[in-house]
Scaffold this motif. Structure first.
Motif, mmCIF file in Angstrom:
data_model
loop_
_atom_site.group_PDB
_atom_site.id
_atom_site.type_symbol
_atom_site.label_atom_id
_atom_site.label_comp_id
_atom_site.label_asym_id
_atom_site.label_seq_id
_atom_site.Cartn_x
_atom_site.Cartn_y
_atom_site.Cartn_z
ATOM 1 N N ARG A 56 0.838 -1.195 0.000
ATOM 2 C CA ARG A 56 0.000 0.000 0.000
ATOM 3 C C ARG A 56 0.872 1.242 0.000
ATOM 4 N N LEU A 57 0.558 2.192 -0.878
ATOM 5 C CA LEU A 57 1.266 3.464 -0.912
ATOM 6 C C LEU A 57 0.905 4.266 0.341
ATOM 7 N N PRO A 58 1.846 5.019 0.923
ATOM 8 C CA PRO A 58 1.505 5.848 2.084
ATOM 9 C C PRO A 58 0.346 6.794 1.781
ATOM 10 N N GLY A 59 -0.339 7.255 2.812
ATOM 11 C CA GLY A 59 -1.479 8.139 2.657
ATOM 12 C C GLY A 59 -1.105 9.478 2.047
ATOM 13 N N VAL A 60 -2.114 10.181 1.542
ATOM 14 C CA VAL A 60 -1.857 11.427 0.811
ATOM 15 C C VAL A 60 -1.240 12.501 1.712
ATOM 16 N N ARG A 61 -1.630 12.556 2.974
ATOM 17 C CA ARG A 61 -1.078 13.586 3.856
ATOM 18 C C ARG A 61 0.397 13.337 4.131
ATOM 19 N N LEU A 62 0.745 12.070 4.350
ATOM 20 C CA LEU A 62 2.143 11.742 4.584
ATOM 21 C C LEU A 62 2.981 12.041 3.333
ATOM 22 N N LEU A 63 2.452 11.701 2.160
ATOM 23 C CA LEU A 63 3.184 11.971 0.919
ATOM 24 C C LEU A 63 3.296 13.465 0.649
ATOM 25 N N SER A 64 2.240 14.224 0.983
ATOM 26 C CA SER A 64 2.307 15.673 0.764
ATOM 27 C C SER A 64 3.375 16.302 1.639
ATOM 28 N N GLN A 65 3.528 15.799 2.864
ATOM 29 C CA GLN A 65 4.595 16.290 3.742
ATOM 30 C C GLN A 65 5.964 15.861 3.212
ATOM 31 N N GLN A 66 6.044 14.613 2.732
ATOM 32 C CA GLN A 66 7.318 14.087 2.235
ATOM 33 C C GLN A 66 7.820 14.870 1.025
ATOM 34 N N PHE A 67 6.904 15.230 0.103
ATOM 35 C CA PHE A 67 7.308 15.925 -1.119
ATOM 36 C C PHE A 67 7.148 17.440 -1.022
ATOM 37 N N GLY A 68 6.555 17.907 0.070
ATOM 38 C CA GLY A 68 6.391 19.345 0.243
ATOM 39 C C GLY A 68 5.415 19.976 -0.730
ATOM 40 N N VAL A 69 4.345 19.243 -1.061
ATOM 41 C CA VAL A 69 3.332 19.758 -1.984
ATOM 42 C C VAL A 69 1.955 19.574 -1.343
ATOM 43 N N SER A 70 0.932 20.114 -1.999
ATOM 44 C CA SER A 70 -0.418 20.025 -1.455
ATOM 45 C C SER A 70 -0.986 18.619 -1.619
ATOM 46 N N VAL A 71 -2.019 18.331 -0.835
ATOM 47 C CA VAL A 71 -2.706 17.047 -0.930
ATOM 48 C C VAL A 71 -3.302 16.867 -2.326
ATOM 49 N N SER A 72 -3.865 17.940 -2.911
ATOM 50 C CA SER A 72 -4.476 17.838 -4.238
ATOM 51 C C SER A 72 -3.443 17.466 -5.303
ATOM 52 N N THR A 73 -2.202 17.950 -5.148
ATOM 53 C CA THR A 73 -1.146 17.586 -6.104
ATOM 54 C C THR A 73 -0.825 16.104 -6.007
ATOM 55 N N ILE A 74 -0.767 15.573 -4.771
ATOM 56 C CA ILE A 74 -0.533 14.145 -4.583
ATOM 57 C C ILE A 74 -1.659 13.328 -5.214
ATOM 58 N N VAL A 75 -2.901 13.770 -5.029
ATOM 59 C CA VAL A 75 -4.051 13.060 -5.594
ATOM 60 C C VAL A 75 -3.950 13.011 -7.115
#
Length: 473
Positions: A26-45
């Motif tokens: 399972r890929l990490p959740g969108v909030r964790l990925l947004s923090q990891q990449f320094g971008v918004s949740v919508s960009t991760i989505v």
């Protein structure tokens, strides 16, 4: 120029290739990925959606994204249609009533009628609005909301229309008893019994029922599952036949799922103006774009006042409240309003009050962002599963919005017989011949993906595959 979400998708793909995320994990959740990449949740989505379209990720409803075991090779698209180029009366629609009745049977898997399961609708927020309306029950709720409808709902709809590129005056909006009545009023306003109506092929069977009930004839125009209605074929038909109106679903067509480009929409409006033929636009699915961007309506390009716009809340709020709306050129508005009044006096007042309150206070935009992603995941999962269990050579549509799939099975497989056989499994499907007046699409079905995924649903799709193999000639 690479967009930000595309850059994030590329970096995630590199991480997967490097083994940072394992196959099936399972890929990490969108909030964790947004923090990891320094971008918004919508960009991760958006990045996740791109990777899903590429076959790198697999969406699992209510669970998240998982790394695919192998890239998914999408099946071919259904064939472009080639209907007979002559007007025809509409027949053979009786099965659609059976599909409607099956919706009321809780023990059935509802893959036939395009009705979203309640879990995909904003029921809690709507319940709050309904409770508020009942608590504050006053003279407004007790009285008829005579056409054109309640001003508070007209104002909320006008605000929402801005998202489709339309600036409209609230008082020009006519509230109806759902989208079905809107289409009926539109055709009654511009045509009469015996007239020829141009339609896409295949098309929504509810429209065919309206044409049949009004004693009109359908002229089907070839339609591509990606690019939509053929403009050259439509113009040829306009030259050959005295067509009184053309009815279209330009945004996430039912059943094909295609989306007309803006240039295609502009050309359609110019063509309608050239031949002085009104366009009736059914825009019921436009809020369900997978990329989160609502496409423009035909009406937004209408500088010649030749488009009648119809829509409804049945796919995005609740079908049971029976509320839709129309926008008509000034020359047609009074006539349609009169037809609405003499048909059933008014749309339900309580429903109008409740939806007006919901649109103002219920967080509708937030709900849409959530459900758009859910439907993309559902459609992808259903398509993959159908591709796995249906016969080799099956073609499946690739919609960019909405929640239905058009499936073209190998030739000579009778999907009407298949539909009757699936009833024995307590599963409803919509056979292709419902979507035409010309006895075509006998080897096609439409599948409603707006059902919560479960082992029971997967079993239904497995049974569908088994019955296809059993019925194959």
């Amino acid at each position: 120029m690479t967009l930000l979400y595309q850059d994030i998708a590329n970096r995630l793909h590199q991480h997967i290739e490097a083994g940072l995320y394992k196959i099936g994990e399972r890929l990490p959740g969108v909030r964790l990925l947004s923090q990891q990449f320094g971008v918004s949740v919508s960009t991760i989505v958006q990045a996740q959606r791109q990777l899903e379209n590429e076959g790198t990720l697999e969406a699992r409803p209510r669970s998240g994204y998982y790394i695919c075991e192998r890239p998914w090779i999408k099946p071919e698209l259904p064939s472009p249609s080639s209907p007979p180029q002559r007007p025809m009366p509409v027949t053979g629609q009786e099965l659609s009533l059976h599909l409607a009745r099956v919706v009321n049977q809780e023990d059935f898997i509802q893959l036939g009628a395009a009705v979203p399961h309640a879990s995909f609708l904003p029921m809690r927020a709507l319940q709050r609005s309904l409770n508020k309306v009942v608590r504050n029950y006053d003279n407004r709720a007790a009285n008829y909301a005579f056409p054109p409808g309640l001003p508070s709902l007209q104002q909320q709809i006008a605000r929402r229309m801005l998202a489709s590129g339309d600036r409209v005056h609230p008082e020009d909006i006519l509230i109806t008893n759902g989208g079905h009545e809107a289409l009926t009023l539109a055709l009654r306003t511009v045509a009469q019994a015996g007239d020829i109506i141009a339609i896409e092929s295949p098309t929504f069977y509810g429209l065919l029922q309206v044409i049949d009930s009004l004693g009109m004839k359908a002229l089907e125009i070839p339609t591509d599952p990606q690019s939509g209605i053929s403009l050259p074929a439509l113009e040829l038909a306009l030259e050959q036949w005295p067509i009184k109106a053309c009815v279209l679903i330009p945004n996430f067509h039912n059943p094909l799922g295609c989306l007309l480009s803006d240039s295609h929409k502009q050309a359609l409006v110019k063509l309608a103006h050239k031949y002085q033929v009104p366009l009736i636009e059914d825009d019921i699915y436009a809020d369900l774009a997978y990329n989160g961007e609502r496409p423009r309506s035909l009406h937004s390009f209408d500088i010649h006042q030749c488009v009648i716009y119809c829509s409804s809340f049945s796919k995005t709020v609740a079908q049971g409240l029976r509320l839709g709306w129309m926008l008509l050129p000034p020359k047609d508005l009074e006539r349609a309003t009169y037809f609405k009044y003499v048909t059933n006096l008014a749309a339900p007042t309580l429903s109008q009050l409740a939806i007006a309150d919901y649109l103002e206070h219920g967080g509708h935009e937030r709900y849409l962002r959530q459900v758009q992603l859910q439907y993309q995941q559902q459609v992808s999962l259903f398509a993959r599963t159908l591709n796995k269990y249906l016969p080799e050579g099956t073609r499946i549509s690739q919609p960019k919005g909405g929640f239905v799939l058009w499936v073209e099975l190998p030739n000579n497989l009778d999907t009407l017989a298949l539909a009757h056989q699936m009833i024995e499994h307590k599963v409803s499907i919509a056979p292709g011949r419902l979507f035409t007046a010309s006895a075509k699409y006998t080897n096609c079905i439409r599948i409603n993906c707006a059902q919560p995924w479960s082992p029971v649903v997967e079993k239904a799709l497995i049974s569908l595959g088994h019955e296809c193999l059993r019925l194959a000639p």
